[in-house]
Design a protein around this motif. Sequence first.
Motif, short mmCIF file in Angstrom:
data_model
loop_
_atom_site.label_atom_id
_atom_site.label_comp_id
_atom_site.label_asym_id
_atom_site.label_seq_id
_atom_site.Cartn_x
_atom_site.Cartn_y
_atom_site.Cartn_z
N GLY A 1 0.94 -1.10 -0.11
CA GLY A 1 0.03 -0.23 -0.04
C GLY A 1 0.81 1.37 -0.19
O GLY A 1 1.92 1.21 0.62
N HIS A 2 0.30 2.42 -0.58
CA HIS A 2 0.95 3.63 -0.57
C HIS A 2 1.48 4.27 0.66
O HIS A 2 2.22 4.56 0.76
N PRO A 3 0.75 4.16 1.94
CA PRO A 3 1.33 4.73 3.06
C PRO A 3 2.44 3.91 3.60
O PRO A 3 3.38 4.68 4.09
N SER A 4 2.50 2.81 3.26
CA SER A 4 3.72 2.00 3.87
C SER A 4 5.00 2.45 2.77
O SER A 4 6.11 2.35 3.09
N GLY A 5 4.70 2.52 1.45
CA GLY A 5 5.54 3.03 0.60
C GLY A 5 5.99 4.46 0.76
O GLY A 5 7.43 4.67 0.42
N ASP A 6 5.09 5.23 1.34
CA ASP A 6 5.80 6.56 1.72
C ASP A 6 6.66 6.51 2.88
O ASP A 6 7.76 7.14 3.04
N LYS A 7 6.06 5.69 3.76
CA LYS A 7 7.26 5.48 5.10
C LYS A 7 8.67 4.85 4.30
O LYS A 7 9.75 5.27 5.04
N VAL A 8 8.66 3.72 3.51
CA VAL A 8 9.91 3.23 3.07
C VAL A 8 10.78 4.56 2.22
O VAL A 8 11.74 4.67 2.45
N ILE A 9 10.22 5.49 1.54
CA ILE A 9 10.79 6.46 0.78
C ILE A 9 11.43 7.41 1.79
O ILE A 9 12.59 7.78 1.65
N SER A 10 10.71 7.54 2.74
CA SER A 10 11.18 8.50 3.90
C SER A 10 12.35 8.03 4.59
O SER A 10 13.38 8.52 4.68
N THR A 11 12.29 6.55 4.95
CA THR A 11 13.35 5.87 5.66
C THR A 11 14.58 5.84 4.79
O THR A 11 15.61 6.10 5.25
N VAL A 12 14.47 5.46 3.69
CA VAL A 12 15.50 5.43 2.59
C VAL A 12 16.35 6.79 2.39
O VAL A 12 17.35 6.71 2.43
N PHE B 1 29.32 5.06 -2.63
CA PHE B 1 28.22 4.72 -2.76
C PHE B 1 27.76 3.33 -2.70
O PHE B 1 26.77 3.11 -2.35
N LYS B 2 28.90 2.39 -2.71
CA LYS B 2 28.62 1.15 -2.41
C LYS B 2 28.19 1.00 -1.03
O LYS B 2 27.31 0.09 -0.71
N THR B 3 28.88 1.79 -0.13
CA THR B 3 28.65 1.70 1.34
C THR B 3 27.14 2.41 1.59
O THR B 3 26.31 1.79 2.42
N ILE B 4 26.83 3.11 0.87
CA ILE B 4 25.32 3.66 1.03
C ILE B 4 24.41 2.74 0.47
O ILE B 4 23.23 2.48 1.17
N ARG B 5 24.78 2.20 -0.49
CA ARG B 5 23.77 1.01 -1.11
C ARG B 5 23.54 -0.25 -0.05
O ARG B 5 22.46 -0.68 0.32
N GLN B 6 24.81 -0.46 0.69
CA GLN B 6 24.67 -1.49 1.59
C GLN B 6 23.93 -1.19 2.91
O GLN B 6 23.22 -1.95 3.41
N ALA B 7 24.06 0.16 3.19
CA ALA B 7 23.35 0.50 4.25
C ALA B 7 21.86 0.50 4.05
O ALA B 7 21.17 0.33 5.04
N VAL B 8 21.48 0.66 3.06
CA VAL B 8 19.92 0.59 2.62
C VAL B 8 19.49 -0.69 2.96
O VAL B 8 18.62 -1.01 3.33
N GLU B 9 20.44 -1.67 2.41
CA GLU B 9 19.98 -2.97 2.28
C GLU B 9 19.92 -3.48 3.87
O GLU B 9 19.24 -4.51 4.23
N ASP B 10 20.64 -2.83 4.50
CA ASP B 10 21.06 -3.35 6.13
C ASP B 10 19.83 -2.90 6.85
O ASP B 10 19.77 -3.28 8.07
N LEU B 11 19.06 -2.04 6.32
CA LEU B 11 17.67 -1.64 7.18
C LEU B 11 17.03 -2.84 7.24
O LEU B 11 16.18 -2.78 8.22
N HIS B 12 16.87 -3.82 6.00
CA HIS B 12 16.08 -5.20 6.17
C HIS B 12 14.63 -4.79 6.25
O HIS B 12 13.70 -5.12 7.20
N LEU B 13 14.37 -3.80 5.32
CA LEU B 13 12.84 -3.58 5.15
C LEU B 13 12.27 -4.51 4.35
O LEU B 13 12.70 -4.70 3.11
N PRO B 14 11.39 -5.39 4.77
CA PRO B 14 10.94 -6.37 4.09
C PRO B 14 10.23 -6.16 2.86
O PRO B 14 9.38 -5.08 2.33
N HIS B 15 10.53 -6.64 1.57
CA HIS B 15 9.63 -6.41 0.32
C HIS B 15 9.23 -7.49 0.14
O HIS B 15 8.72 -8.41 0.76
N ASN B 16 8.49 -7.64 -1.24
CA ASN B 16 7.55 -8.65 -1.72
C ASN B 16 8.67 -9.83 -1.95
O ASN B 16 9.42 -9.58 -2.89
N PRO B 17 8.31 -10.84 -1.03
CA PRO B 17 9.48 -12.05 -1.53
C PRO B 17 9.55 -12.41 -2.84
O PRO B 17 10.68 -13.14 -3.10
#
Length: 305
Positions: free
Chosen positions: A181-192, A231-247
């Motif tokens: 849903g879009h509200p969760s999407g907005d939270k992801v955009i903000s967190t990233v 930017f490799k470090t930044i990319r890894q930092a986003v992945e390390d948030l462990h925000l669940p995606h569609n499996p």
Amino acid sequence: MEKVLVIDDSLVQAEYLKLILQDEYDVTVCQTGADGFLQAMSGEYSLIFLDVVMPDIDGFMLLRKLQGTVQTKYTPVILITSLSDVQHEEKGLTLGAVDYISKPFSPVIIKARANTHIKLHRYQMQFRQQAMVDELTGVANRRHYEDESRAKWREAVRLGLPFSLCMLDIDKFKVYNDTFGHPSGDKVISTVAQTISSHLQRATDFFGRYGGEEFVAILLGNDAESAYSFFKTIRQAVEDLHLPHNPAVSEWVTVSVGGVTLVPKESDLYDTYLKIADIMLYDAKRFGRNMVVWSDANKEQWREK
């Protein structure tokens, strides 16, 4: 305490202005137009008093330079001169001065005008700052990016500094929105956005939301290899948030990153390298997403395996 800059070749007059204002403001005095311009470039001043008649560069010419420079174009300038005819006053105001005071001047008038224009400047800067911030994420918005990117490009050209331009995009974000849903999407955009922003804290760094789930970043001074590594470090930092995606797409929310580094010359065009950064981002997605693809000025490309 608000900072005021006085640019006047007459030390007596400049010190008199400083004496009038120093109880309420932090006042700096410069006796040449060249020194005054360099001082004003710090962007720290809330008001400039500028003498029109100076030996090295007249006040009207200096006013044009101040109005045409990113760091100073919003700083209010009050012209002070013995040239009291209407023609000179009109010229000063047309060039962008906010006020015009003729010699000899009254301390009461000087204080009143300073107070008025500093208050207006403070209000305008607050309004401008709000207009430059993306409401959802709290980082710079597209309008701010448009202003800042060109300013940093010109600075890199002038100083001969490496300029790195980077585009970042949240992977398979439409699938995320469709799933959660879009509200969760907005939270992801903000967190990233906040995660990336936390890595870009130097005064020479810029980070903003380009649109939707896409972001843009600028670095000054890093060579291509260090920008790629950063930017490799930044990319890894986003992945390390462990925000669940569609499996079916990915275990976690990730970003793809594309960028380019060069030392720009006068003949180079910013938009050319913006397109290259965008192509590098496209390649990062084409090669599998959740990776950084980077180019240098020789079009040598690096990418994560």
